[in-house]
Design a protein around this motif. Structure first.
Motif, short mmCIF file in Angstrom:
data_model
loop_
_atom_site.label_atom_id
_atom_site.label_comp_id
_atom_site.label_asym_id
_atom_site.label_seq_id
_atom_site.Cartn_x
_atom_site.Cartn_y
_atom_site.Cartn_z
N PRO A 17 -17.83 72.77 44.33
CA PRO A 17 -16.48 72.90 43.77
C PRO A 17 -16.01 71.65 43.04
O PRO A 17 -15.27 71.75 42.06
N ILE A 18 -16.46 70.48 43.48
CA ILE A 18 -16.10 69.24 42.79
C ILE A 18 -16.74 69.22 41.41
O ILE A 18 -16.10 68.89 40.41
N ARG A 19 -18.02 69.58 41.35
CA ARG A 19 -18.71 69.64 40.07
C ARG A 19 -18.00 70.61 39.11
O ARG A 19 -17.80 70.31 37.93
N LEU A 20 -17.62 71.78 39.64
CA LEU A 20 -17.02 72.79 38.77
C LEU A 20 -15.62 72.39 38.30
O LEU A 20 -15.25 72.69 37.15
N LEU A 21 -14.86 71.75 39.15
CA LEU A 21 -13.54 71.29 38.73
C LEU A 21 -13.65 70.27 37.59
O LEU A 21 -12.88 70.31 36.63
N LEU A 22 -14.63 69.39 37.69
CA LEU A 22 -14.84 68.41 36.63
C LEU A 22 -15.37 69.08 35.36
O LEU A 22 -14.95 68.75 34.24
N ALA A 23 -16.29 70.03 35.52
CA ALA A 23 -16.84 70.74 34.37
C ALA A 23 -15.74 71.52 33.65
O ALA A 23 -15.66 71.51 32.42
N TYR A 24 -14.89 72.18 34.42
CA TYR A 24 -13.79 72.95 33.83
C TYR A 24 -12.83 72.04 33.06
O TYR A 24 -12.32 72.41 32.00
N SER A 25 -12.63 70.86 33.58
CA SER A 25 -11.68 69.94 32.97
C SER A 25 -12.25 69.25 31.73
O SER A 25 -11.52 68.56 31.02
N GLY A 26 -13.54 69.42 31.52
CA GLY A 26 -14.15 68.90 30.30
C GLY A 26 -14.45 67.42 30.31
O GLY A 26 -14.69 66.83 29.26
N ALA A 66 -10.19 66.92 50.25
CA ALA A 66 -9.29 65.90 49.70
C ALA A 66 -9.63 65.60 48.24
O ALA A 66 -8.74 65.43 47.41
N ILE A 67 -10.92 65.56 47.94
CA ILE A 67 -11.35 65.31 46.55
C ILE A 67 -10.92 66.47 45.66
O ILE A 67 -10.40 66.27 44.55
N MET A 68 -11.12 67.69 46.13
CA MET A 68 -10.70 68.87 45.36
C MET A 68 -9.19 68.85 45.10
O MET A 68 -8.74 69.14 43.99
N ARG A 69 -8.44 68.53 46.11
CA ARG A 69 -6.98 68.48 45.97
C ARG A 69 -6.58 67.43 44.92
O ARG A 69 -5.70 67.67 44.09
N TYR A 70 -7.23 66.29 44.98
CA TYR A 70 -6.96 65.21 44.01
C TYR A 70 -7.27 65.67 42.58
O TYR A 70 -6.47 65.48 41.67
N LEU A 71 -8.43 66.29 42.41
CA LEU A 71 -8.82 66.75 41.08
C LEU A 71 -7.93 67.89 40.61
O LEU A 71 -7.60 67.99 39.42
N GLY A 72 -7.53 68.75 41.54
CA GLY A 72 -6.62 69.83 41.19
C GLY A 72 -5.31 69.28 40.65
O GLY A 72 -4.78 69.77 39.64
N LYS A 73 -4.80 68.27 41.31
CA LYS A 73 -3.56 67.64 40.84
C LYS A 73 -3.77 66.94 39.51
O LYS A 73 -2.94 67.04 38.60
N LYS A 74 -4.87 66.24 39.40
CA LYS A 74 -5.15 65.46 38.19
C LYS A 74 -5.31 66.35 36.97
O LYS A 74 -4.86 66.00 35.86
N TYR A 75 -5.91 67.53 37.17
CA TYR A 75 -6.20 68.40 36.03
C TYR A 75 -5.33 69.66 36.00
O TYR A 75 -5.69 70.67 35.40
N LYS A 76 -4.17 69.59 36.66
CA LYS A 76 -3.13 70.61 36.56
C LYS A 76 -3.57 71.98 37.08
O LYS A 76 -3.21 73.02 36.54
N LEU A 77 -4.33 71.98 38.16
CA LEU A 77 -4.74 73.23 38.81
C LEU A 77 -4.04 73.35 40.16
O LEU A 77 -4.66 73.59 41.19
N ILE A 78 -2.73 73.17 40.12
CA ILE A 78 -1.93 73.18 41.33
C ILE A 78 -0.79 74.18 41.19
O ILE A 78 -0.68 74.88 40.19
N GLY A 79 0.08 74.24 42.20
CA GLY A 79 1.19 75.17 42.18
C GLY A 79 2.35 74.69 41.33
O GLY A 79 2.36 73.57 40.82
#
Length: 218
Positions: A17-26, A66-79
């Motif tokens: 999931p960490i890899r995919l969040l980064l890949a999605y974010s470009g 925790a890493i996923m949550r951080y990346l979600g916040k960083k790349y606007k994939l949050i609520g």
């Protein structure tokens, strides 16, 4: 540009999931793939003896959620607000609980103890969780929370292969809304492009999962 690195085993599990969040974010990042056979040599050199590790500009941290949550916040994939973020967090932690219960069964080294775990896992625990995940996916229109794509959907979609291999089950069978969650992530152009370029070996994963029962690699 930030220098990013993800370190994990060469299998689709908690690093995926960490890899995919980064890949999605470009963003570009170094994908460090560890041979599980070398893990014991590497383990003492990690902050808490755990993988995955996320590195950003020389700073290293562990703990996948925790890493996923951080990346979600960083790349606007949050609520949209604090409550939606709480819903996302709760779903992620619940899904992690579900994974751990299956992993405890798969990695149990004692055959007698494993036999005792099997019936309650397959007849009670798995149906209990899947029924509720399916309900949440339906209520949120093909997402697990917040009625939109968030980081917890990446967590779910990227872990399905790993869970299916450990539990020898089809997570999405009779769960059409969970299939939609999976498709909503895996059909994203950036994710499809990632897997075309960097396919992970499921056959390798199968061999590794069958050859080891030792817990604690996450």
């Amino acid at each position: 540009m930030a220098k990013l690195k993800v370190t994990y085993f060469n299998l689709p599990a908690f690093g995926e999931p960490i890899r995919l969040l980064l890949a999605y974010s470009g963003v570009e990042f170094e994908d460090v793939l560890i041979d599980p056979n070398n893990w014991l040599n590497l383990k003492p050199k990690t902050p808490f003896g755990q993988l995955p590790l996320y590195e950003e500009n020389g700073k290293i941290i562990n703990q996948s959620v925790a890493i996923m949550r951080y990346l979600g916040k960083k790349y606007k994939l949050i609520g949209a607000d604090d409550w939606e973020d709480l819903e996302i967090d709760a779903m992620a932690e619940t899904f992690r609980d579900f994974i751990i219960k299956i992993a405890m069964y798969h990695y149990e080294p004692n055959d007698s103890a494993k036999d005792k775990l099997k019936e309650p896992l397959y007849k009670e625990t798995i149906p209990f969780y899947l029924e509720r995940f399916e309900k949440s996916a339906k209520e949120n229109g093909g997402y697990l929370a917040a009625k939109k794509l968030t980081w917890v959907d990446f967590f779910f979609a990227s872990m399905i292969d790993y869970i299916s291999l450990m539990g020898k089950l089809n997570i999405m069978e009779n769960n059409p809304n969970l299939k939609v969650v999976y498709d909503n992530v895996m059909n994203l152009p950036a994710i499809k492009k990632w897997y075309e370029k960097y396919p992970l070996s499921l056959e390798f994963s199968k061999v590794w999962l069958e050859s080891t029962r030792k817990p604690g690699k996450e």
